[in-house]
Scaffold this motif. Structure first.
Motif, PDB file in Angstrom:
ATOM      1  N   GLN A 131       0.823  -1.213   0.000  1.00 47.57           N
ATOM      2  CA  GLN A 131       0.000   0.000   0.000  1.00 47.57           C
ATOM      3  C   GLN A 131       0.859   1.266   0.000  1.00 47.57           C
ATOM      4  O   GLN A 131       0.427   2.321   0.448  1.00 47.57           O
ATOM      5  CB  GLN A 131      -0.995   0.003   1.155  1.00 47.57           C
ATOM      6  N   SER A 132       2.074   1.139  -0.497  1.00 49.30           N
ATOM      7  CA  SER A 132       2.938   2.309  -0.655  1.00 49.30           C
ATOM      8  C   SER A 132       2.371   3.191  -1.764  1.00 49.30           C
ATOM      9  O   SER A 132       1.583   2.736  -2.597  1.00 49.30           O
ATOM     10  CB  SER A 132       4.358   1.867  -0.994  1.00 49.30           C
ATOM     11  N   THR A 133       2.770   4.444  -1.769  1.00 49.04           N
ATOM     12  CA  THR A 133       2.185   5.410  -2.688  1.00 49.04           C
ATOM     13  C   THR A 133       2.843   5.387  -4.069  1.00 49.04           C
ATOM     14  O   THR A 133       2.157   5.344  -5.083  1.00 49.04           O
ATOM     15  CB  THR A 133       2.273   6.831  -2.087  1.00 49.04           C
ATOM     16  N   TYR A 134       4.175   5.434  -4.103  1.00 47.33           N
ATOM     17  CA  TYR A 134       4.892   5.516  -5.376  1.00 47.33           C
ATOM     18  C   TYR A 134       6.007   4.488  -5.454  1.00 47.33           C
ATOM     19  O   TYR A 134       6.545   4.053  -4.432  1.00 47.33           O
ATOM     20  CB  TYR A 134       5.532   6.904  -5.565  1.00 47.33           C
ATOM     21  N   LEU A 135       6.379   4.160  -6.688  1.00 39.24           N
ATOM     22  CA  LEU A 135       7.536   3.323  -6.987  1.00 39.24           C
ATOM     23  C   LEU A 135       8.468   4.132  -7.878  1.00 39.24           C
ATOM     24  O   LEU A 135       8.041   4.650  -8.918  1.00 39.24           O
ATOM     25  CB  LEU A 135       7.105   2.044  -7.722  1.00 39.24           C
ATOM     26  N   LEU A 136       9.722   4.251  -7.466  1.00 38.64           N
ATOM     27  CA  LEU A 136      10.772   4.858  -8.281  1.00 38.64           C
ATOM     28  C   LEU A 136      11.725   3.724  -8.628  1.00 38.64           C
ATOM     29  O   LEU A 136      12.456   3.237  -7.764  1.00 38.64           O
ATOM     30  CB  LEU A 136      11.488   5.979  -7.514  1.00 38.64           C
ATOM     31  N   ALA A 137      11.672   3.252  -9.878  1.00 42.53           N
ATOM     32  CA  ALA A 137      12.401   2.040 -10.246  1.00 42.53           C
ATOM     33  C   ALA A 137      13.160   2.224 -11.556  1.00 42.53           C
ATOM     34  O   ALA A 137      12.744   2.980 -12.436  1.00 42.53           O
ATOM     35  CB  ALA A 137      11.431   0.871 -10.385  1.00 42.53           C
ATOM     36  N   THR A 138      14.235   1.469 -11.675  1.00 42.68           N
ATOM     37  CA  THR A 138      15.012   1.447 -12.912  1.00 42.68           C
ATOM     38  C   THR A 138      14.137   0.949 -14.052  1.00 42.68           C
ATOM     39  O   THR A 138      13.428  -0.053 -13.933  1.00 42.68           O
ATOM     40  CB  THR A 138      16.231   0.521 -12.771  1.00 42.68           C
ATOM     41  N   THR A 139      14.194   1.672 -15.158  1.00 39.03           N
ATOM     42  CA  THR A 139      13.517   1.271 -16.381  1.00 39.03           C
ATOM     43  C   THR A 139      14.367   1.744 -17.555  1.00 39.03           C
ATOM     44  O   THR A 139      15.187   2.655 -17.411  1.00 39.03           O
ATOM     45  CB  THR A 139      12.080   1.852 -16.452  1.00 39.03           C
ATOM     46  N   PHE A 140      14.211   1.105 -18.669  1.00 37.37           N
ATOM     47  CA  PHE A 140      14.893   1.522 -19.890  1.00 37.37           C
ATOM     48  C   PHE A 140      13.812   1.969 -20.862  1.00 37.37           C
ATOM     49  O   PHE A 140      12.759   1.342 -20.945  1.00 37.37           O
ATOM     50  CB  PHE A 140      15.727   0.370 -20.463  1.00 37.37           C
ATOM     51  N   THR A 141      14.048   3.046 -21.572  1.00 35.74           N
ATOM     52  CA  THR A 141      13.005   3.627 -22.419  1.00 35.74           C
ATOM     53  C   THR A 141      13.055   3.137 -23.867  1.00 35.74           C
ATOM     54  O   THR A 141      12.136   3.407 -24.627  1.00 35.74           O
ATOM     55  CB  THR A 141      13.091   5.161 -22.396  1.00 35.74           C
ATOM     56  N   GLY A 142      14.109   2.432 -24.239  1.00 33.31           N
ATOM     57  CA  GLY A 142      14.244   1.949 -25.617  1.00 33.31           C
ATOM     58  C   GLY A 142      13.416   0.703 -25.880  1.00 33.31           C
ATOM     59  O   GLY A 142      12.705   0.203 -25.009  1.00 33.31           O
ATOM     60  N   VAL A 158      25.929   5.080 -17.065  1.00 31.34           N
ATOM     61  CA  VAL A 158      26.148   3.805 -17.751  1.00 31.34           C
ATOM     62  C   VAL A 158      27.489   3.791 -18.475  1.00 31.34           C
ATOM     63  O   VAL A 158      27.954   4.810 -18.964  1.00 31.34           O
ATOM     64  CB  VAL A 158      25.001   3.482 -18.745  1.00 31.34           C
ATOM     65  N   GLU A 159      28.089   2.618 -18.494  1.00 29.22           N
ATOM     66  CA  GLU A 159      29.378   2.455 -19.166  1.00 29.22           C
ATOM     67  C   GLU A 159      29.207   2.008 -20.611  1.00 29.22           C
ATOM     68  O   GLU A 159      30.052   2.280 -21.446  1.00 29.22           O
ATOM     69  CB  GLU A 159      30.228   1.441 -18.401  1.00 29.22           C
ATOM     70  N   ASP A 160      28.114   1.306 -20.892  1.00 27.06           N
ATOM     71  CA  ASP A 160      27.882   0.751 -22.217  1.00 27.06           C
ATOM     72  C   ASP A 160      26.958   1.686 -22.997  1.00 27.06           C
ATOM     73  O   ASP A 160      25.809   1.908 -22.591  1.00 27.06           O
ATOM     74  CB  ASP A 160      27.249  -0.637 -22.074  1.00 27.06           C
ATOM     75  N   PRO A 161      27.417   2.254 -24.113  1.00 28.28           N
ATOM     76  CA  PRO A 161      26.595   3.215 -24.863  1.00 28.28           C
ATOM     77  C   PRO A 161      25.290   2.637 -25.403  1.00 28.28           C
ATOM     78  O   PRO A 161      24.398   3.380 -25.776  1.00 28.28           O
ATOM     79  CB  PRO A 161      27.515   3.667 -26.001  1.00 28.28           C
ATOM     80  N   ARG A 162      25.143   1.311 -25.401  1.00 30.40           N
ATOM     81  CA  ARG A 162      23.872   0.714 -25.855  1.00 30.40           C
ATOM     82  C   ARG A 162      22.749   0.946 -24.846  1.00 30.40           C
ATOM     83  O   ARG A 162      21.581   0.763 -25.184  1.00 30.40           O
ATOM     84  CB  ARG A 162      24.035  -0.797 -26.066  1.00 30.40           C
ATOM     85  N   PHE A 163      23.102   1.374 -23.626  1.00 35.75           N
ATOM     86  CA  PHE A 163      22.088   1.469 -22.573  1.00 35.75           C
ATOM     87  C   PHE A 163      21.957   2.880 -22.004  1.00 35.75           C
ATOM     88  O   PHE A 163      21.645   3.063 -20.835  1.00 35.75           O
ATOM     89  CB  PHE A 163      22.396   0.456 -21.474  1.00 35.75           C
TER      90      PHE A 163
END
Length: 162
Positions: A92-103, A140-145
């Motif tokens: 029942q937490s209000t928000y999630l701030l999580a890693t996501t990739f937009t590609g 990020v170290e890898d330019p693909r990400f």
């Protein structure tokens, strides 16, 4: 227990007690590795900052204003990541701030002990666009990400205005 390969996903829950405007809210840092959580509690624990070991998939989680889950779900199989997300909802937490990739990354399962980019907007997660997106391209170290980001999403429907 740690995941295969020794990686220890971490998540932090920030409980709903925020009493003083200029002070950071109380913070609970959750780590899957009990020994590491205990060591961090000894070294860095203080009033308002605590470390504990929980399984984010199975253990009940405290209700929080924000669950901060960085670089964690990318190491789990899709079914495990979905179970963790269901557990976040149950808190029942209000928000999630999580890693996501937009590609356009296919949300395939991570190899044993590995990781892969996850786009939480796509199946099987289908979160839709985040409320806010924070680019982590510089980390990020890898330019693909370079599409790595933190996405802020509601875990509960907003309350109707009074």
């Amino acid at each position: 227990p740690p995941t295969p390969g020794g990686y220890a996903p971490r998540t932090a829950a920030i409980p709903r007690r925020c009493k003083v405007h200029r002070r950071l809210p109380d913070t609970l840092v959750i780590d899957v590795v009990e020994r590491l959580a205990r060591l961090n509690e000894e070294r860095y624990g203080s009033e308002g900052r605590h470390f504990t070991s929980l399984d984010i998939i199975r253990d009940p989680l405290p209700r929080a204003d924000v669950i901060f889950c960085r670089d964690c779900l990318v190491h789990l199989k899709n079914r495990q990541a979905l179970a963790a997300l269901r557990n976040f909802h149950r808190s029942q937490s209000t928000y999630l701030l999580a890693t996501t990739f937009t590609g356009m990354h296919p949300n395939k399962d991570a190899p044993l002990g590995g990781w892969r980019p996850l786009n939480l907007e796509h199946a099987p997660f289908d979160f839709g666009p985040p409320l806010r997106l924070i680019s982590e391209a510089d980390s990020v170290e890898d330019p693909r990400f370079t599409d790595k980001s933190l996405g802020l999403r509601p875990l509960r429907p907003s309350q109707p205005a009074a």
